[in-house]
Design an enzyme around this catalytic site. Sequence first.
Site, mmCIF file in Angstrom:
data_model
loop_
_atom_site.group_PDB
_atom_site.id
_atom_site.type_symbol
_atom_site.label_atom_id
_atom_site.label_comp_id
_atom_site.label_asym_id
_atom_site.label_seq_id
_atom_site.Cartn_x
_atom_site.Cartn_y
_atom_site.Cartn_z
ATOM 1 N N ARG A 117 1.335 -3.459 1.187
ATOM 2 C CA ARG A 117 2.108 -2.223 1.174
ATOM 3 C C ARG A 117 3.577 -2.578 1.010
ATOM 4 O O ARG A 117 4.105 -3.450 1.695
ATOM 5 C CB ARG A 117 1.905 -1.434 2.479
ATOM 6 C CG ARG A 117 0.546 -0.762 2.583
ATOM 7 C CD ARG A 117 0.465 0.438 1.632
ATOM 8 N NE ARG A 117 -0.798 1.144 1.735
ATOM 9 C CZ ARG A 117 -1.859 0.913 0.973
ATOM 10 N NH1 ARG A 117 -1.806 -0.050 0.067
ATOM 11 N NH2 ARG A 117 -2.958 1.631 1.105
ATOM 12 N N HIS A 137 1.215 -2.158 -9.153
ATOM 13 C CA HIS A 137 0.148 -1.823 -8.206
ATOM 14 C C HIS A 137 -1.231 -1.960 -8.869
ATOM 15 O O HIS A 137 -2.012 -1.013 -8.956
ATOM 16 C CB HIS A 137 0.332 -0.403 -7.664
ATOM 17 C CG HIS A 137 -0.304 -0.218 -6.311
ATOM 18 N ND1 HIS A 137 0.233 0.580 -5.335
ATOM 19 C CD2 HIS A 137 -1.436 -0.749 -5.761
ATOM 20 C CE1 HIS A 137 -0.528 0.559 -4.249
ATOM 21 N NE2 HIS A 137 -1.547 -0.244 -4.492
ATOM 22 N N GLU A 187 7.029 4.091 -5.267
ATOM 23 C CA GLU A 187 6.284 3.775 -6.491
ATOM 24 C C GLU A 187 6.230 5.000 -7.406
ATOM 25 O O GLU A 187 5.846 6.079 -6.959
ATOM 26 C CB GLU A 187 4.874 3.303 -6.145
ATOM 27 C CG GLU A 187 4.877 1.980 -5.363
ATOM 28 C CD GLU A 187 3.473 1.424 -5.125
ATOM 29 O OE1 GLU A 187 2.492 2.103 -5.487
ATOM 30 O OE2 GLU A 187 3.355 0.311 -4.590
#
Length: 619
Positions: A307, A355, A336
């Site tokens: 994270r 990601h 993000e």
Amino acid sequence: MASVTAAGKAFLHLSATTPDHLPLTSFSSPAVCFRSYRSRSPFFGLDLRLRLATSSKIPAPHARSAARGLRIEAAARPTILVAEKLGEAGLALLREFANVDCSYNLSPQDLCSKISLCDALIVRSGTKVTREVFDASKGRLKVVGRAGVGIDNVDLHAATESGCLVVNAPTANTVAAAEHGIALLASMARNIAQADASMKAGKWQRNKYVGVSLVGKTLAVMGFGKVGSEVARRAKGLGMHVIAHDPYAPADRARAIGAELVSFDEAITTADFISLHMPLTTTTEKLFNDEAFAKVKKGVRIINVARGGVVDEDALVRALDNGTVAQAALDVFTVEPPPKDSKLVMHENVTVTPHLGASTVEAQEGVAVEIAEAVIGALKGELAATAVNAPMVPAEVLSELAPYVILAEKLGRLAVQLVAGGSGIKGVKVVYTSARDPDDLDTRILRAMITKGIIEPISNVFVNIVNADYTAKQRGLRISEERIHIDSSPEVPLDSIQVHLTHVESKFASALSDTGDITVEGRVKDGYPHLTLVGSFSVDVSLEQYVILCRNVDKPGNIGRVGRILGEQNVNISFMSVGRIAPRKQAIMAIGVDEEPDKETLKKIGESPAIEEFVFLKL
């Protein structure tokens, strides 16, 4: 304590013919009266929503979950909204059971306008399922499925209040995330991304992109859950020495993989590479900050596929600029997508991916199937092992046990914070003292809340009565219960709850009982949870937000010294209790404070000549 009075009579609504063998059962107590249909087979494909009405006074946070009526509806073919791309295998399962609406890239307004027509919603990480979404569903939304592990984008409190179950898919992308972590580690060590960009720019810079070998280097795996342990396995295969930090992970499980559990400081000060696999919680947010980077081995390299929020990104840029951190490889970010002008993303010593941890064909299909099965099961009324929010609890049980539920969780949270890093938790023993017969005392929710208190502060798992035993088993946590009968009034469900953490080291030695276990005990007094025992020392303090435990020699002036240190920093003491063996012998001070003391204040308390040891606890 705030309370809610929910008066009313429960009701039944049957929208289809109920099977003949569903006997109507009535329940009543001084606190509640309701009726429900019960079946020898738990759910006959019926859409079951439990709403319990209560006339008792219970704390407001619990009353919202408890004050419901009971409604059973036979469902027509349900409608499932899939708001983000899902693998075809999962969609095929959903279409066999329900009407499926695949509508991607919905705005918040569009999602709210569609949700009132849907029984279930499936999202990934990009869709925010807010309180507004649950309000807009007008009670129809029964299940939210998160295709992945993290549920940061789902408002769990709003889901629970509206009676909506939230499920996730925690296992299918484990290997993919671990592989991506190893890929980032290797590509960073050999400057793959930078060399590739250089060649595509028409350059040939062999001397500039000399890398470092992995063999013989020390990798610190921070967070030894599913992904972290898989990264450790693969790193061992690359010839690396693996150490790990996880306040929860059992040492024998780490040893089986070939890793050594160590403290946080030992991990970051000795590692050549640090791979982050910890959840984002209040205790891990910005854990890697200026203070942490000041302790690391100079030239360390950092990988993060967990994270983004566990790293203070500005502090990481500073550490990269001054050479404390040689390189970083990041798949996740605080925001993000990150800003286009992000100094961290544009840094020449940083390798980044958008990601992609779970982005393999196999993982995407696996997640799709796992979440589809969980959502279908939930719509059928089956209990889901991957449920992440609290289930409905019968009102008469909830109203009676509500203060003990709070006590149980706080005891678990307190106990786990007393464990020394690296020792791991091998077993938990819970002892209940009560005047009631065992058959008249349902402790499932209490056991679940103790499990919740132990696991949640150090993981990203949300524990409730549905998944508590499953979660404990998955993590190798052995929980035993003992009931001790006492001669008192059975009107009170419990006299006390004791939590023992067995075979562990404690960061506060006084918390160890004569048996060597970390031992804490609590009671409910006037409706509030109180801590009444730490190790062998009797105390009496209300379990509120912050507690300081100090061991000292019992002599005049000690209380005043600690109080003065706190007062000078404008930290208000809400309560204080002293437990001692005998006058002028060892004693424990338990101090409740309204504000969180800063590190300098806590340091002054620890340096006080009268204080032999102390620990600061967040509850």
